[in-house]
Write a protein that holds these residues in place. Structure first.
Motif, mmCIF file in Angstrom:
data_model
loop_
_atom_site.group_PDB
_atom_site.id
_atom_site.type_symbol
_atom_site.label_atom_id
_atom_site.label_comp_id
_atom_site.label_asym_id
_atom_site.label_seq_id
_atom_site.Cartn_x
_atom_site.Cartn_y
_atom_site.Cartn_z
ATOM 1 N N LYS A 1 -7.605 5.552 -4.126
ATOM 2 C CA LYS A 1 -8.644 5.641 -3.190
ATOM 3 C C LYS A 1 -8.094 6.847 -2.704
ATOM 4 N N SER B 1 -5.017 4.641 5.504
ATOM 5 C CA SER B 1 -4.312 3.837 4.559
ATOM 6 C C SER B 1 -3.437 2.853 5.145
ATOM 7 N N GLU C 1 -8.721 3.773 -9.883
ATOM 8 C CA GLU C 1 -8.572 2.914 -8.690
ATOM 9 C C GLU C 1 -7.944 3.487 -7.576
ATOM 10 N N ARG D 1 0.945 -1.203 0.102
ATOM 11 C CA ARG D 1 -0.205 0.104 0.046
ATOM 12 C C ARG D 1 0.969 1.255 0.107
ATOM 13 N N LEU E 1 -0.038 1.496 -9.588
ATOM 14 C CA LEU E 1 -1.272 0.488 -9.782
ATOM 15 C C LEU E 1 -0.465 -0.488 -10.835
ATOM 16 N N TYR F 1 0.153 -2.235 -6.469
ATOM 17 C CA TYR F 1 -0.011 -1.575 -5.339
ATOM 18 C C TYR F 1 -1.515 -0.978 -5.188
ATOM 19 N N GLU F 2 -1.885 -1.151 -3.962
ATOM 20 C CA GLU F 2 -3.166 -0.408 -3.422
ATOM 21 C C GLU F 2 -2.734 1.081 -3.211
#
Ligand code: GDP
Length: 328
Positions: free
Chosen positions: A51, A70, A49, A3, A22, A26-27
């Motif tokens: 957030k 996060s 994608e 993340r 991405l 990864y988030e």
């Protein structure tokens, strides 16, 4: 899944870095400032994608919340008031965001990772503007810093604070001293995009000329898409460190005008260009050229897009954009 939290997600680098992370699985979380941020739609459309979290670099509590929600492995601090000319008119605000904002995010990272200083890896977006009145040519990591604008001074504060947190708390905190990097996503207040937009409009008959400031300043311009790769590489090293990221080639604003006008078939730009003191700065950074040997040898990084190709890419993009806008 790793993340990452990115501040400055709405900027050119935030968007390229998001795409890179991405693509690596990864988030990605992005910190977004203010109510009705006009760039929100751009971020949603470009990297849906990602957030988005609400927060501000001047508000430590919002940064702590962003860390908690996060739970990042990596934090990239790209947020800043980044336009040099504006920084004289808003010196205090620039200091609060571009300078003290770094301390706030470092402190948020430290508090969040109090049980393990290595829990989070941190990247600080430092800048070649820190070199200002250059004390050595080319500029490298050890070159004495001599900033020439409130923006440059604020970046120096952030740079040394990053090093200080690394040395004081053992944090994995790295600072990338990035030379000017541009792209079709660059803000129109910066000289490359100002020129690529104007040249396109001149070509399409939508504008007669362009008013400029100092044409003799020299910059080491690279492609933002290449430079975000270096940010990521810094956080993949076992040890945190500082790196100059540059192409090692410098060009004047006049050469930039040569290439941009040539891209639309105009060989002599003199009839189209005027100068106005409005665009001159109280103190100028005359020459920047970076020595990125350390990044090339340690990180295995190298820039792929050269100056001419970069300018041509920006003009080609603006021709399409301006034509579409004119047709609307
Ligand atoms: P900076 O290096 O971060 O300040 O990036 P900029 O793209 O804003 O400016 C690069 C150089 O272009 C500076 O030396 C400016 O003085 C010079 N320059 C000359 N005319 C202009 C202009 O009309 N706008 C901007 N932004 N810069 C100009």
């Amino acid at each position: 899944m790793a993340r990452a939290l990115i501040t400055g997600i709405t900027g050119q680098d935030g968007l390229y870095l998001s795409e890179l992370l991405l693509s690596k699985g990864y988030e990605v979380f992005g910190l977004i400032r203010g109510q009705n941020n006009p760039k929100l739609d751009l971020v949603r459309a470009t990297v849906p994608e990602v957030k988005l979290l609400t927060g501000d670099l001047t508000d430590l509590s919002s940064l702590l919340r962003a860390m908690e929600s996060s739970q990042p492995d990596e934090v990239y601090n790209l947020g800043a008031i980044s336009f040099v000319a504006y920084s004289w008119e808003n010196a205090m605000l620039t200091t609060d965001v571009t300078g003290k904002g770094v301390l706030n995010i470092l402190e948020a990272v430290r508090l969040y990772s109090h049980d393990d200083p290595h829990k989070v890896r941190f990247y600080q977006a430092s800048s070649s503007e820190m070199f200002g009145k250059v004390q050595e040519v080319p500029q490298r990591e050890s070159t004495l810093l001599w900033p020439r604008s409130p923006y440059g001074v604020a970046k120096v504060f952030g740079h040394y604070m990053t090093i200080n947190y690394r040395e004081s708390y053992g944090m994995h905190a790295s600072s990338g001293i990035l030379f000017n990097h541009e792209s079709p996503r660059r803000g129109p207040e910066f000289v490359t995009r100002k020129i690529s937009q104007a040249v396109s409009r001149i070509k399409l008959g939508l504008q007669d000329g362009i008013t400029m400031g100092n044409l003799d300043a020299k910059r080491d311009w690279g492609f933002a898409g290449d430079y975000v790769e270096a940010m990521w590489l810094m956080l993949q090293q076992d040890t945190a460190d500082d790196y100059v990221i540059s192409t090692g080639v410098t060009h004047s604003i006049k050469e930039l005008l040569d290439v941009a006008f040539a891209a639309v078939g105009i060989d002599d730009w003199a009839p189209y260009v005027t100068q106005d003191p409005r665009f001159m700065r109280p103190a100028e950074v005359e020459l920047l050229i970076g020595d990125s040997t350390k990044a090339r040898t340690t990180l295995g990084w190298e820039p792929k897009v050269a100056f001419t190709e970069l300018v041509q890419m920006m003009v080609a993009n603006d021709l399409v954009e301006q034509r579409a806008q004119a047709g609307r």
